[in-house]
Design an enzyme around this catalytic site. Structure first.
Site, mmCIF file in Angstrom:
data_model
loop_
_atom_site.group_PDB
_atom_site.id
_atom_site.type_symbol
_atom_site.label_atom_id
_atom_site.label_comp_id
_atom_site.label_asym_id
_atom_site.label_seq_id
_atom_site.Cartn_x
_atom_site.Cartn_y
_atom_site.Cartn_z
ATOM 1 N N PHE A 124 0.824 -1.205 0.000
ATOM 2 C CA PHE A 124 0.000 0.000 0.000
ATOM 3 C C PHE A 124 0.857 1.253 0.000
ATOM 4 C CE2 PHE A 124 -2.823 -3.101 1.880
ATOM 5 C CZ PHE A 124 -4.070 -2.777 1.368
ATOM 6 N N ASP A 125 0.487 2.197 -0.832
ATOM 7 C CA ASP A 125 0.821 3.587 -0.567
ATOM 8 C C ASP A 125 0.011 4.005 0.661
ATOM 9 O OD1 ASP A 125 1.469 6.441 -1.025
ATOM 10 O OD2 ASP A 125 -0.660 6.531 -1.547
ATOM 11 N N CYS A 126 0.542 4.928 1.434
ATOM 12 C CA CYS A 126 -0.184 5.356 2.631
ATOM 13 C C CYS A 126 -0.916 6.679 2.422
ATOM 14 C CB CYS A 126 0.790 5.480 3.818
ATOM 15 S SG CYS A 126 -0.037 5.886 5.375
ATOM 16 N N THR B 267 -3.972 7.276 -0.023
ATOM 17 C CA THR B 267 -4.675 5.999 -0.140
ATOM 18 C C THR B 267 -5.328 5.602 1.175
ATOM 19 O OG1 THR B 267 -3.058 5.305 -1.806
ATOM 20 C CG2 THR B 267 -4.443 3.580 -0.828
#
Length: 237
Positions: A16-18, A21
């Site tokens: 995941f991008d944080c 997102t």
């Protein structure tokens, strides 16, 4: 089109991008630069400021890849001030640099991540420093199986090195990896180059433009698109 769980059965890990997102960085950034800017021009909108900010953060991250993320934020804010013709003081710049732990999580992030972790290992690949991310992790209330930050890598996405580190980790662990992100510029363009399939969490599906992320400038189409993390979790679990 509604995706079914069979679409994702070949994967056992999600990276995941944080920010953008899982964490609502546009709201967090605008909360600092918006009030500052409107001291000088009451007509400036958050959207206008975010577009200006996007270009400045990308520039600073590219030119100074070893700079800690709070300093990237501060320098990008100064760049916004230069573009607008209103210098940003040290106190205001430092306020943005220190604001990451205050940025809110999207309303669906916690529950969606908890549902996804029942089926997948969860990995973070983020343009952030470790200390700032810890504040965000507490907001999300989720344990991640592995975290890779820009501080660890020594560069900022969309640098390919960040994805080389991610894919190297996945190979070493024997993981079949799917990358999940909002930013086409920071994530989906370099992820495609790295051979990673991608899920686009299009948080801005109901708004025009790219906001706090630059226009990717390339016609990359992620493998799947969802308007929220909740929608993806419902399809993948």
């Amino acid at each position: 089109m509604v995706e079914t769980t069979t679409e994702f059965g070949e994967y056992d890990a999600l990276s995941f991008d944080c920010y953008g997102t899982l964490i609502d960085w546009e709201t967090g950034i605008a909360a600092v630069i918006g009030p500052w800017a409107r001291r000088f021009d009451a007509a400036l909108t958050d959207e206008q400021l975010l577009v200006t900010y996007a270009a400045e953060e990308a520039r600073v991250a590219r030119e100074q890849p070893a700079l800690p993320y709070p300093d990237v934020l501060a320098e990008a804010f100064r760049g916004v001030g230069e573009r607008l013709g209103h210098p940003v003081g040290d106190e205001d710049a430092a306020r943005l640099g220190a604001s990451v732990p205050d940025w809110p999580a999207f309303g669906d992030s916690h529950d969606a991540l908890m549902a996804l972790r029942r089926r997948f290992k969860l990995i973070i690949l983020s343009n952030v420093d470790r200390e700032s991310f810890e504040g965000s992790r507490r907001r999300l209330g989720v344990r991640f199986d592995h975290v890779i930050t820009a501080q660890d890598v020594g560069s900022y996405k969309p640098a390919q090195r960040n994805f080389d580190v991610l894919t190297g980790y996945a190979r070493g662990e024997g993981l079949r990896l799917l990358h999940v992100a909002q930013s086409v510029f920071h994530d989906h363009v370099p992820a495609r180059r790295a051979g990673l399939p991608g899920v686009w969490i299009n948080r801005r599906h109901d708004r025009p433009g790219w906001g706090a992320t630059p226009d990717p400038g390339l016609p990359v189409t992620p493998d799947w698109e969802f308007p929220s993390l909740a929608a993806f979790a419902a399809a993948a679990t």
